[in-house]
Write an enzyme that holds these catalytic residues in place. Structure first.
Site, PDB file in Angstrom:
ATOM      1  N   LYS A  23      -2.835  -3.826  24.896  1.00 41.87           N
ATOM      2  CA  LYS A  23      -4.205  -3.957  24.395  1.00 41.87           C
ATOM      3  C   LYS A  23      -4.542  -5.429  24.159  1.00 41.87           C
ATOM      4  O   LYS A  23      -5.611  -5.912  24.582  1.00 41.87           O
ATOM      5  CB  LYS A  23      -4.347  -3.155  23.093  1.00 41.87           C
ATOM      6  CG  LYS A  23      -5.683  -3.319  22.381  1.00 41.87           C
ATOM      7  CD  LYS A  23      -5.680  -2.518  21.081  1.00 41.87           C
ATOM      8  CE  LYS A  23      -6.956  -2.757  20.287  1.00 41.87           C
ATOM      9  NZ  LYS A  23      -6.970  -1.978  19.026  1.00 41.87           N
TER      10      LYS A  23
ATOM     11  N   ARG B 133      -4.856  -7.556  27.273  1.00 43.47           N
ATOM     12  CA  ARG B 133      -6.022  -7.153  28.071  1.00 43.47           C
ATOM     13  C   ARG B 133      -5.656  -6.493  29.404  1.00 43.47           C
ATOM     14  O   ARG B 133      -6.441  -6.509  30.345  1.00 43.47           O
ATOM     15  CB  ARG B 133      -6.967  -8.346  28.296  1.00 43.47           C
ATOM     16  CG  ARG B 133      -7.503  -8.942  27.006  1.00 43.47           C
ATOM     17  CD  ARG B 133      -8.460 -10.092  27.276  1.00 43.47           C
ATOM     18  NE  ARG B 133      -7.797 -11.199  27.953  1.00 43.47           N
ATOM     19  CZ  ARG B 133      -7.082 -12.141  27.342  1.00 43.47           C
ATOM     20  NH1 ARG B 133      -6.913 -12.088  26.029  1.00 43.47           N
ATOM     21  NH2 ARG B 133      -6.537 -13.129  28.031  1.00 43.47           N
TER      22      ARG B 133
ATOM     23  N   GLN C  68       1.595   4.391   7.593  1.00 41.92           N
ATOM     24  CA  GLN C  68       1.934   3.347   6.626  1.00 41.92           C
ATOM     25  C   GLN C  68       1.199   3.543   5.303  1.00 41.92           C
ATOM     26  O   GLN C  68       0.758   2.589   4.663  1.00 41.92           O
ATOM     27  CB  GLN C  68       1.665   1.944   7.175  1.00 41.92           C
ATOM     28  CG  GLN C  68       2.710   1.471   8.156  1.00 41.92           C
ATOM     29  CD  GLN C  68       2.572   2.174   9.484  1.00 41.92           C
ATOM     30  OE1 GLN C  68       1.512   2.189  10.092  1.00 41.92           O
ATOM     31  NE2 GLN C  68       3.650   2.768   9.948  1.00 41.92           N
TER      32      GLN C  68
ATOM     33  N   VAL D 284       8.530  11.160   7.929  1.00 43.34           N
ATOM     34  CA  VAL D 284       7.870  12.291   8.583  1.00 43.34           C
ATOM     35  C   VAL D 284       7.929  12.144  10.096  1.00 43.34           C
ATOM     36  O   VAL D 284       8.178  13.106  10.823  1.00 43.34           O
ATOM     37  CB  VAL D 284       6.403  12.389   8.114  1.00 43.34           C
ATOM     38  CG1 VAL D 284       5.677  13.487   8.886  1.00 43.34           C
ATOM     39  CG2 VAL D 284       6.338  12.663   6.620  1.00 43.34           C
TER      40      VAL D 284
ATOM     41  N   ARG E 187      14.197   9.813   9.632  1.00 44.46           N
ATOM     42  CA  ARG E 187      15.176   8.918   9.012  1.00 44.46           C
ATOM     43  C   ARG E 187      15.028   8.922   7.488  1.00 44.46           C
ATOM     44  O   ARG E 187      13.931   9.078   6.968  1.00 44.46           O
ATOM     45  CB  ARG E 187      14.976   7.477   9.511  1.00 44.46           C
ATOM     46  CG  ARG E 187      15.294   7.281  10.969  1.00 44.46           C
ATOM     47  CD  ARG E 187      14.971   5.858  11.419  1.00 44.46           C
ATOM     48  NE  ARG E 187      13.532   5.606  11.400  1.00 44.46           N
ATOM     49  CZ  ARG E 187      12.972   4.471  11.802  1.00 44.46           C
ATOM     50  NH1 ARG E 187      13.731   3.474  12.210  1.00 44.46           N
ATOM     51  NH2 ARG E 187      11.661   4.321  11.787  1.00 44.46           N
ATOM     52  N   ARG E 188      16.151   8.748   6.790  1.00 41.00           N
ATOM     53  CA  ARG E 188      16.091   8.597   5.341  1.00 41.00           C
ATOM     54  C   ARG E 188      15.438   7.262   5.012  1.00 41.00           C
ATOM     55  O   ARG E 188      15.779   6.230   5.577  1.00 41.00           O
ATOM     56  CB  ARG E 188      17.495   8.661   4.738  1.00 41.00           C
ATOM     57  CG  ARG E 188      18.097  10.050   4.750  1.00 41.00           C
ATOM     58  CD  ARG E 188      19.524  10.047   4.235  1.00 41.00           C
ATOM     59  NE  ARG E 188      19.620   9.867   2.810  1.00 41.00           N
ATOM     60  CZ  ARG E 188      19.565  10.854   1.912  1.00 41.00           C
ATOM     61  NH1 ARG E 188      19.386  12.096   2.310  1.00 41.00           N
ATOM     62  NH2 ARG E 188      19.700  10.614   0.629  1.00 41.00           N
TER      63      ARG E 188
ATOM     64  N   LYS F 108       4.450  10.247  -7.685  1.00 45.87           N
ATOM     65  CA  LYS F 108       5.874  10.581  -7.813  1.00 45.87           C
ATOM     66  C   LYS F 108       6.517  10.032  -9.093  1.00 45.87           C
ATOM     67  O   LYS F 108       7.684   9.670  -9.100  1.00 45.87           O
ATOM     68  CB  LYS F 108       6.641  10.112  -6.575  1.00 45.87           C
ATOM     69  CG  LYS F 108       6.074  10.680  -5.278  1.00 45.87           C
ATOM     70  CD  LYS F 108       6.881  10.309  -4.058  1.00 45.87           C
ATOM     71  CE  LYS F 108       7.809  11.430  -3.677  1.00 45.87           C
ATOM     72  NZ  LYS F 108       8.423  11.228  -2.338  1.00 45.87           N
TER      73      LYS F 108
ATOM     74  N   ASP G  24       7.391  11.773 -11.543  1.00 44.97           N
ATOM     75  CA  ASP G  24       8.410  12.732 -11.941  1.00 44.97           C
ATOM     76  C   ASP G  24       9.769  12.470 -11.301  1.00 44.97           C
ATOM     77  O   ASP G  24      10.799  12.918 -11.810  1.00 44.97           O
ATOM     78  CB  ASP G  24       7.959  14.161 -11.607  1.00 44.97           C
ATOM     79  CG  ASP G  24       7.604  14.324 -10.130  1.00 44.97           C
ATOM     80  OD1 ASP G  24       6.706  13.593  -9.662  1.00 44.97           O
ATOM     81  OD2 ASP G  24       8.215  15.163  -9.443  1.00 44.97           O
TER      82      ASP G  24
END
EC number: 6.3.4.4
Length: 391
Positions: free
Chosen positions: A96, A99, A176, A264, A268-269, A296, A298
């Site tokens: 991109k 070009r 991200q 997701v 990977r962890r 998060k 908790d």
């Protein structure tokens, strides 16, 4: 009807039948993934699926060629691998920028086949026999996609202009951890993964900041009224790159396990560590947050001591309170922490500020005082209703 604009190719907005959805112009678009995801959602009974998803004609195409090149590029880097998903995102954005890429609209041009062959030939000259790629198969694949894709394609500029004129609610969603709630609120981002402001070269290939949303979607900046930083109560990262507060010990493992920190996209962890307020304040200077959504909380319930980074210390003992551009310099820094007494009691599911333990309240108050934005939303569990909302 609300309008959900997808800043990435994950069509999670489609699950809500009251939304219309657009894959925006700055996305690199993979037709195979698109149709696979639609098929999965259709099998699950999502209503009116095909009439509620649109693709910008200006999206650049992400080919199997790009994925093949991405894998070879990572191998070439050796120990300095960036840790990409190997799905060809970086090479797509490279084409991109140089070009010589192909956009969705180019599928309907007589020059499509010639340009894809030229692109493949250029990579073949660079990688030789290492490049395992069949251009004939790719051309046949996209010949099959051509008419199938046509009903979904729109002029995204006109689409966005109409949505904003009609004052529809707009949610911008991307990878991200970038989320923008236009009209009612604005975005949070993975600042250290931004191509311009992140830990280059250990970054993604696009702008994951507020500016990226405006540019990539033709979104009016005057449409934003509130900018919300969505921040975990600790810090995570996937892939390579610097991570000053990373905990390569039982603390890091515990955060991974309790927080379910699995990427997701990659499986990977995620790397885990203490909350880095130097990075958050740096991100705030880029995105000008008005509000913080601390998620998060908790996950920290069982930690006897909770740490937050408030500065970096140079070898000469002087303090640094902003994030440096030089990663080599960053590696020489030590982290200065402020320690807090853990609350060691469950906060899961709490929805009232006064129900939070005093130690948790102190932790949250320190965060908002340090970065200069109020923590209005506090996540206390996986369910979307498990949240404290402060006035």
């Amino acid at each position: 009807m609300a309008t959900i604009i997808l800043g990435s190719q994950w069509a999670s907005g489609l699950i809500n039948p009251q939304t219309d959805n657009l894959i925006g112009s700055s996305v690199v678009f993979n037709a195979d993934a698109f149709f696979k995801e639609l098929g999965d959602l259709e099998a699950k009974g999502v209503p009116n699926l095909h009439s509620r998803i649109h693709v910008s004609s200006r999206c650049h195409l992400n080919f199997a060629l790009h994925a093949a090149v991405d894998g070879l590029s990572e191998v070439k880097l050796g120990a300095e691998q960036i840790g990409t998903t190997k799905r060809g995102i970086g090479p797509s954005y490279s084409n991109k920028a140089s070009r010589d890429g192909l956009r969705v609209i180019d599928l309907y041009s007589d020059s499509f086949e010639r340009k894809l062959r030229q692109l493949a030939d250029g990579y073949r000259q660079h990688y030789g026999d290492l490049l395992q790629y069949d251009v004939e198969a790719e051309l046949a694949n996209y010949a099959g996609h051509k008419e199938k894709l046509r009903p979904y394609i729109v002029d995204a500029v006109a689409y966005m202009q109409k949505a904003q004129e009609q004052k529809k609610s707009v949610l911008v969603e991307g990878s991200q951890a970038l989320n923008v709630f236009a009209d009612e609120s604005g975005p949070a981002d993975g600042a250290v993964l931004d191509i311009d402001y992140g830990t280059y070269p250990y970054v993604t290939s696009s702008n994951t900041s507020l500016g990226g949303c405006i540019q990539g979607l033709a979104l009016s900046p005057f449409y934003l009224k509130n900018i919300i930083a969505v921040v975990k109560a600790y810090t995570t990262r996937v892939g390579g790159g610097p991570f000053p507060t990373e905990q390569l010990n039982d603390v890091g493992t515990k955060l991974q396990d309790i927080g379910g920190e699995i990427g997701v996209s990659t499986g990977r962890r995620r790397r885990c560590g203490w909350l880095d307020l130097v990075v958050l304040k740096y991100s705030m200077a880029i995105n000008h947050y008005t509000t913080i959504n601390l998620t998060k909380l908790d996950v920290l319930d069982t930690f006897p001591t909770i740490r937050v980074a408030t500065a970096y210390i140079k070898p000469d003992g002087s303090k640094v309170t902003t994030f440096p551009a030089d990663l080599g310099e960053l590696e020489t820094y030590e982290v200065e922490y402020t320690d807090f007494e853990g609350w060691q009691t469950s906060t899961q599911g709490l929805r009232d500020w006064n129900a939070l333990p005093p130690q948790a309240q102190k932790y949250i108050n320190f965060i908002e005082s340090f970065v200069g934005a109020k923590v209005v939303y506090i996540g206390t569990g996986q369910d979307r209703e498990e949240m404290v909302i402060r006035a």
